[in-house]
Design an enzyme around this catalytic site. Structure first.
Site, PDB file in Angstrom:
ATOM      1  CG  HIS A 104      -2.031   1.014   1.127  1.00 33.93           C
ATOM      2  ND1 HIS A 104      -2.033   2.164   1.872  1.00 33.93           N
ATOM      3  CD2 HIS A 104      -3.149   1.068   0.360  1.00 33.93           C
ATOM      4  CE1 HIS A 104      -3.112   2.868   1.589  1.00 33.93           C
ATOM      5  NE2 HIS A 104      -3.812   2.236   0.672  1.00 33.93           N
ATOM      6  CG  HIS A 126      -5.444   6.364  -2.657  1.00 33.90           C
ATOM      7  ND1 HIS A 126      -4.144   5.990  -2.484  1.00 33.90           N
ATOM      8  CD2 HIS A 126      -6.173   5.549  -1.872  1.00 33.90           C
ATOM      9  CE1 HIS A 126      -4.080   5.009  -1.613  1.00 33.90           C
ATOM     10  NE2 HIS A 126      -5.291   4.704  -1.232  1.00 33.90           N
ATOM     11  CG  HIS A 135      -8.021   0.099  -2.016  1.00 33.43           C
ATOM     12  ND1 HIS A 135      -7.969   1.181  -2.854  1.00 33.43           N
ATOM     13  CD2 HIS A 135      -7.141   0.367  -1.009  1.00 33.43           C
ATOM     14  CE1 HIS A 135      -7.104   2.075  -2.365  1.00 33.43           C
ATOM     15  NE2 HIS A 135      -6.594   1.604  -1.260  1.00 33.43           N
ATOM     16  CG  HIS A 270     -11.662   5.547   2.005  1.00 35.42           C
ATOM     17  ND1 HIS A 270     -10.802   6.390   1.346  1.00 35.42           N
ATOM     18  CD2 HIS A 270     -10.893   4.510   2.438  1.00 35.42           C
ATOM     19  CE1 HIS A 270      -9.578   5.883   1.361  1.00 35.42           C
ATOM     20  NE2 HIS A 270      -9.601   4.746   2.013  1.00 35.42           N
ATOM     21  CG  HIS A 274      -7.856   5.905   5.962  1.00 36.25           C
ATOM     22  ND1 HIS A 274      -6.837   5.025   6.219  1.00 36.25           N
ATOM     23  CD2 HIS A 274      -8.486   5.439   4.859  1.00 36.25           C
ATOM     24  CE1 HIS A 274      -6.842   4.063   5.309  1.00 36.25           C
ATOM     25  NE2 HIS A 274      -7.850   4.289   4.462  1.00 36.25           N
ATOM     26  CG  PHE A 291      -2.974   6.985   1.709  1.00 42.43           C
ATOM     27  CD1 PHE A 291      -4.057   6.423   2.364  1.00 42.43           C
ATOM     28  CD2 PHE A 291      -3.223   7.911   0.707  1.00 42.43           C
ATOM     29  CE1 PHE A 291      -5.360   6.784   2.047  1.00 42.43           C
ATOM     30  CE2 PHE A 291      -4.523   8.276   0.381  1.00 42.43           C
ATOM     31  CZ  PHE A 291      -5.591   7.723   1.047  1.00 42.43           C
ATOM     32  CG  HIS A 304      -9.691  -0.309   2.180  1.00 42.47           C
ATOM     33  ND1 HIS A 304     -10.013   0.352   1.015  1.00 42.47           N
ATOM     34  CD2 HIS A 304      -8.955   0.562   2.924  1.00 42.47           C
ATOM     35  CE1 HIS A 304      -9.478   1.567   1.047  1.00 42.47           C
ATOM     36  NE2 HIS A 304      -8.838   1.720   2.185  1.00 42.47           N
TER      37      HIS A 304
HETATM   38 CU1  C2O Z   1      -5.480   2.962  -0.133  1.00 44.30          CU
HETATM   39 CU2  C2O Z   1      -7.997   3.530   2.514  1.00 44.30          CU
HETATM   40  O1  C2O Z   1      -6.610   3.686   1.291  1.00 44.30           O
END
Ligand code: C2O
Length: 530
Positions: A104, A126, A135, A270, A274, A291, A304
């Site tokens: 990631h 992203h 993802h 989303h 995070h 990230f 995810h």
């Molecule tokens: Cu690649 Cu929730 O991020």
């Protein structure tokens, strides 16, 4: 195998040959990733043999991903065992937990350049239509590696059912300090037992920490969900994000009209989840709040899984809600490690149907599906006898401007009083253009429509007037990369209808800065078919 999508294979389809899909990175050219302006991190995963993706055998049992708050003791033991085995793998094993997290980091913080593009351009998965498929594959392989480590072909990841009242907190399985699923680097106010354990999908900053009753918090969350999944996601580009082709960057330099942008769910909740989960006491809100480090927290994969579930659900919400058919999307490819330590080249076209990947989601209620908001203006009229004063207006000609206070702008609409059919054909969108900010920082601002009364409290997700939010999770591209401009696109057809504003020539747009410094290039209303 693969016959359903065979028609668009790059060999047989002339359009595909003309396409410019994003290519998988060349791992031999992986370089350091960037965390902040002056911090880099080495997160290149190991280079191993590359093979092409093959669908799992239909004879394999179906893996059913269950809601994390509903799993039983047996399952928790299995999951913990699998994670501990994964963590015990040596660093040169591509299946190791560390390398899983590095996958990631490398794809998100500028460790890869796009293949065959000069001058070099970051590969970023992203902020565009690559978000969902990347993802999906990432989790697919993570899950299969975990299953193979405990020799259980039915093993499935849990999903963080944050779109339901029972799931709007850190799932208990990740909060047990004795568990392999626990990490310390989380916001201590948001863990179970913390001061504000209820997930606030609108969260961006400590100012948003409020001890709400569960039903009031849920009311906000369900409305965020409804906007992002239903009313604000009627066209593909609004849900998936904007197209991204080889040679382009979702973080375009200097181009005010950069035709890129996040999809609704990617942006919120989303991103919010995070930064809500990450530890603000760490330099870069590790783990989940950045990230580069997000994949170090096992909760990442559970978060995810629910994001991925939204893709499946979105396609059930209406006949026009289908995957893109553009070969630039279908042929775009990534590489991931499988359970046999191979590097597997995977194309977007092969991951569109999760059942063909042999996994599925437990069916749980969708309590956000039907929900109507009340206009703030109406609530205020009940509460207040004297008419409140109107917001001061900023002219469109004042852009570009630094958003250092809430501003309201009258924006002309190109079409009004449209018929039902016209509205179905074309979604009316509000475009916030030329958004500039330091991508190493958390940034957030909110957008409301026709919130004209200046009561000191701008419209929030609980009000009809609320149109959406722009959120950035800190991540950086290569050092020295030019600052970029982003675009926020919000579907507003339903919203204008609910506000009774269908026949108006203009709409009043209010922008409310929440966190970080942002410059805005301009505002306009547009009409889109896809
Ligand atoms: Cu690649 Cu929730 O991020």
């Amino acid at each position: 195998m693969g016959s359903l999508y065979g028609a668009v294979s790059s060999l047989s389809d002339p359009t595909a040959a003309l396409a410019d899909p994003i290519q998988p990175p060349d791992l031999s050219k992986c370089h350091t990733a960037t965390v902040t302006k002056d911090t880099t991190v080495a997160c290149c995963p190991p280079l191993v043999r590359i093979i092409d993706f093959k669908f799992p055998s239909p004879r394999e049992p179906m893996r059913t991903r269950r809601a994390a708050h509903l799993v039983d003791e047996d399952y928790i033991k299995k999951y913990e065992k699998a994670i501990s085995l994964m963590k015990a793998l040596p660093d040169d094993d591509p299946r190791s937990f560390k390398n899983q997290a590095n996958v990631h980091c490398a794809y998100c913080n500028g460790a890869y350049d796009q293949v065959g593009i000069t001058p070099t351009l970051d590969l970023q998965i992203h902020f565009s239509w690559l978000f969902f498929p990347f993802h999906r594959y990432y989790l697919y392989f993570h899950e299969r590696i975990l299953g193979s480590l405990i020799d259980d072909p039915t093993f499935a990841l849990p999903f963080w059912n944050w779109d339901s009242p029972d799931g709007m907190q850190i799932p208990p399985i990740f909060a047990n300090t004795d568990s392999e699923l626990f990490v310390a680097l989380r916001n201590q106010k948001h863990i179970p037992g913390g001061a504000y354990p209820l997930l606030n999908m609108h969260w961006s900053d400590p100012i948003d920490d409020k001890a709400l009753a569960p039903e009031d918090q849920w009311d906000i969350n369900r409305r965020v969900m409804h906007t992002q999944m239903v009313s604000g996601a009627k066209k593909r580009t609004l849900f998936f994000g904007m197209p991204l082709k080889a040679g382009e960057t979702p973080l375009k330099a200097g181009d005010a009209a950069a035709n890129t942008g996040q999809g609704s769910i990617e942006r919120s909740p989303h991103m919010n989840i995070h930064i809500w989960t990450g530890d603000p006491k760490q330099a870069h809100t590790e783990d989940m709040g950045n990230f580069y480090s997000a994949g170090r927290d096992p909760i990442f994969y559970c978060h995810h899984a629910n994001v991925d579930r939204m893709w499946d659900l979105w396609k059930t919400l209406g006949p026009r809600r289908t995957d893109f058919t553009d070969p630039d999307w279908l042929e775009a490819a990534f590489v991931f490690y499988d359970e046999d330590k191979n590097l597997v080249r995977c194309k977007v076209k092969d991951c569109l149907d999760s059942r063909k990947l042999n996994y599925d989601y437990q069916k749980v209620p969708l309590p956000w599906l039907d929900t109507k908001r009340t206009p703030k203006a109406k609530k205020e009229k009940f509460a207040n006898a004297a008419p409140p004063k109107k917001r001061e207006l900023t002219p469109l000609s004042a852009f570009p401007l630094v958003l250092n206070k809430a501003i309201s702008v009258v924006v002309p609409r190109g079409k009004r009083s449209r018929t039902v059919v016209e509205k179905e054909e074309e979604e009316e969108i509000l475009v916030v253009e030329g958004i500039e900010f330091d991508r190493g920082n958390v940034v957030k601002f909110d957008v409301a429509l026709n919130d004209e009364d200046d009561t000191g409290v701008p419209a929030g997700p609980q009000d009809t007037e609320f149109a959406g939010t722009f959120v950035n999770v800190p991540h950086r591209e290569k050092q020295g990369a030019p600052s970029f401009k982003a675009v926020l696109r919000l579907g507003i057809t339903d919203l204008l209808e609910d506000l009774g504003a269908d026949d108006d020539d203009t709409v009043v747009v209010t922008l409310v800065p929440k966190v970080g410094e942002v410059k805005i290039g301009g505002l306009k209303i547009d009409y889109i078919t896809d």
